[in-house]
Design a protein around this motif. Sequence first.
Motif, PDB file in Angstrom:
ATOM      1  N   ASN A   1      46.449  45.561  40.709  1.00  0.00           N
ATOM      2  CA  ASN A   1      45.708  44.377  40.887  1.00  0.00           C
ATOM      3  C   ASN A   1      44.180  44.634  40.511  1.00  0.00           C
ATOM      4  N   CYS A   2      43.407  43.666  40.510  1.00  0.00           N
ATOM      5  CA  CYS A   2      41.974  43.628  39.875  1.00  0.00           C
ATOM      6  C   CYS A   2      41.118  44.585  40.743  1.00  0.00           C
ATOM      7  N   ARG A   3      41.364  44.601  42.047  1.00  0.00           N
ATOM      8  CA  ARG A   3      40.487  45.365  42.906  1.00  0.00           C
ATOM      9  C   ARG A   3      40.657  46.902  42.623  1.00  0.00           C
TER      10      ARG A   3
ATOM     11  N   GLY B   1      39.009  38.843  33.268  1.00  0.00           N
ATOM     12  CA  GLY B   1      38.099  39.178  34.068  1.00  0.00           C
ATOM     13  C   GLY B   1      37.905  40.824  34.113  1.00  0.00           C
TER      14      GLY B   1
ATOM     15  N   ASN C   1      36.372  41.788  30.960  1.00  0.00           N
ATOM     16  CA  ASN C   1      34.989  41.586  30.775  1.00  0.00           C
ATOM     17  C   ASN C   1      34.302  42.479  31.520  1.00  0.00           C
ATOM     18  N   PHE C   2      34.777  42.938  32.766  1.00  0.00           N
ATOM     19  CA  PHE C   2      34.421  43.883  33.720  1.00  0.00           C
ATOM     20  C   PHE C   2      34.264  45.231  32.997  1.00  0.00           C
TER      21      PHE C   2
ATOM     22  N   GLN D   1      31.462  45.325  30.590  1.00  0.00           N
ATOM     23  CA  GLN D   1      30.247  45.385  31.479  1.00  0.00           C
ATOM     24  C   GLN D   1      29.598  46.508  31.910  1.00  0.00           C
TER      25      GLN D   1
ATOM     26  N   LEU E   1      26.154  48.050  31.528  1.00  0.00           N
ATOM     27  CA  LEU E   1      25.379  48.487  32.837  1.00  0.00           C
ATOM     28  C   LEU E   1      24.846  49.725  32.576  1.00  0.00           C
TER      29      LEU E   1
ATOM     30  N   ASP F   1      34.715  45.260  52.129  1.00  0.00           N
ATOM     31  CA  ASP F   1      35.637  45.350  50.880  1.00  0.00           C
ATOM     32  C   ASP F   1      35.721  44.335  49.978  1.00  0.00           C
ATOM     33  N   PHE F   2      34.887  43.487  49.823  1.00  0.00           N
ATOM     34  CA  PHE F   2      34.973  42.383  48.849  1.00  0.00           C
ATOM     35  C   PHE F   2      35.810  41.322  49.143  1.00  0.00           C
ATOM     36  N   ASP F   3      36.169  41.140  50.264  1.00  0.00           N
ATOM     37  CA  ASP F   3      37.115  39.969  50.624  1.00  0.00           C
ATOM     38  C   ASP F   3      36.564  38.694  49.789  1.00  0.00           C
TER      39      ASP F   3
ATOM     40  N   PHE G   1      38.070  39.136  45.872  1.00  0.00           N
ATOM     41  CA  PHE G   1      39.323  39.346  45.494  1.00  0.00           C
ATOM     42  C   PHE G   1      40.210  38.432  46.514  1.00  0.00           C
ATOM     43  N   ASP G   2      41.200  37.863  46.321  1.00  0.00           N
ATOM     44  CA  ASP G   2      42.365  37.351  47.226  1.00  0.00           C
ATOM     45  C   ASP G   2      43.117  38.533  47.588  1.00  0.00           C
TER      46      ASP G   2
ATOM     47  N   ARG H   1      45.945  39.447  47.305  1.00  0.00           N
ATOM     48  CA  ARG H   1      46.888  40.306  46.562  1.00  0.00           C
ATOM     49  C   ARG H   1      45.939  41.003  45.742  1.00  0.00           C
ATOM     50  N   GLY H   2      44.638  40.865  45.793  1.00  0.00           N
ATOM     51  CA  GLY H   2      43.689  41.774  45.153  1.00  0.00           C
ATOM     52  C   GLY H   2      43.200  41.346  43.701  1.00  0.00           C
ATOM     53  N   HIS H   3      43.616  40.118  43.585  1.00  0.00           N
ATOM     54  CA  HIS H   3      43.131  39.704  42.175  1.00  0.00           C
ATOM     55  C   HIS H   3      41.883  38.730  42.215  1.00  0.00           C
ATOM     56  N   TRP H   4      41.172  38.515  41.421  1.00  0.00           N
ATOM     57  CA  TRP H   4      40.012  37.859  41.227  1.00  0.00           C
ATOM     58  C   TRP H   4      40.247  36.397  41.839  1.00  0.00           C
TER      59      TRP H   4
ATOM     60  N   ARG I   1      35.632  35.627  38.935  1.00  0.00           N
ATOM     61  CA  ARG I   1      36.032  36.392  37.632  1.00  0.00           C
ATOM     62  C   ARG I   1      34.818  36.650  36.484  1.00  0.00           C
ATOM     63  N   PRO I   2      34.703  37.854  36.532  1.00  0.00           N
ATOM     64  CA  PRO I   2      33.750  38.154  35.358  1.00  0.00           C
ATOM     65  C   PRO I   2      33.811  37.381  34.171  1.00  0.00           C
ATOM     66  N   ALA I   3      32.765  37.092  33.692  1.00  0.00           N
ATOM     67  CA  ALA I   3      32.644  36.153  32.416  1.00  0.00           C
ATOM     68  C   ALA I   3      31.973  37.142  31.380  1.00  0.00           C
TER      69      ALA I   3
ATOM     70  N   LEU J   1      29.855  46.567  41.345  1.00  0.00           N
ATOM     71  CA  LEU J   1      30.412  44.924  41.534  1.00  0.00           C
ATOM     72  C   LEU J   1      29.353  43.898  41.717  1.00  0.00           C
TER      73      LEU J   1
ATOM     74  N   ARG K   1      26.546  43.714  38.790  1.00  0.00           N
ATOM     75  CA  ARG K   1      27.188  43.042  37.644  1.00  0.00           C
ATOM     76  C   ARG K   1      27.191  41.633  38.008  1.00  0.00           C
TER      77      ARG K   1
END
Lengths: 75, 208
Positions: free
Chosen positions: A3-5, A36, A39-40, A43, A47, B107-109, B112-113, B115-118, B123-125, B191, B194
């Motif tokens: 996953n993304c995390r 996403g 891009n990260f 970045q 950075l 922990d960045f709730d 991320f949702d 399931r741990g997805h943005w 979401r980073p552009a 995180l 950025r």
Amino acid sequence: MMNCRRATRLLSEAQERKLSFKERSALKLHTLICTGCRNFEKQMHSLRRISRSFARGATDGDSSRRPGEKKTNKP
Amino acid sequence: MTIDNTAGEPVRDTATETLADETFLRELREQMHRFASVQLGDAHLAEDAVQEALMGAMKNAHSFGGRSALKSWVFAILKNKIADILRGRNRVVEASSLLREHEGESDFDELFDRRGHWYAQERPAHWADPESAVHDKHFWRIFETCLNHLPVRQARVFMMREFIELESREICEAAQISVSNLNVMLHRARLRLRECLENNWFSRGEER
């Protein structure tokens, strides 16, 4: 599926150590389908470059100014 | 390979003359002081480091031409001084830093949702032209503001890693943390940073 995390955690760690083959493969599979995180990843490199410039004292924004050129003090 | 004073720098703008330029010197000093203070968290220690770096520069000014060369060099000396101070500071775990041990534990709730997805809006552009940002002094104001918004300990380890370029092992020793601790902190710092840069610089005025 990663996953993304987890992906961003590894992309961050890649700035400190060489990732294993397994980690790199899993990341690659993830970033192929995730804009996403793609891009990260870019970045993270930006950075680092930005931070290095900061640490070289580029913060007056004139690092592209040729030496000897007069400094203009815009308000 | 011969090392010459390249980048086509004109000889007339010698470092000695540059250091005699009071406006330049004052600005350089302020900039160095900001750079050192944010990392050392102590204005006096920062002042000492800046003094020493500038003294070194004065002593060897004749060997440098051009202010950009001089500036990079002075900052390199300053970075070394800061690294020495940070390394020497290990094993003293400040009570204040213990209190902040659990800062940013969420922990960045919010990013991320479950399931741990943005989340879509997080979401980073794509960043347009990050290379040219470094030539813009307004960008640097934003960068400093974003750094200042990081939790203190996250900011410190990020700066040790990215500005002073210490290795993980050295940072862990200086900050008395484990490697996995460090990786978590750096992940969080990056995180946040950025996101802050994206919101305030790279996608200004864009609809999200």
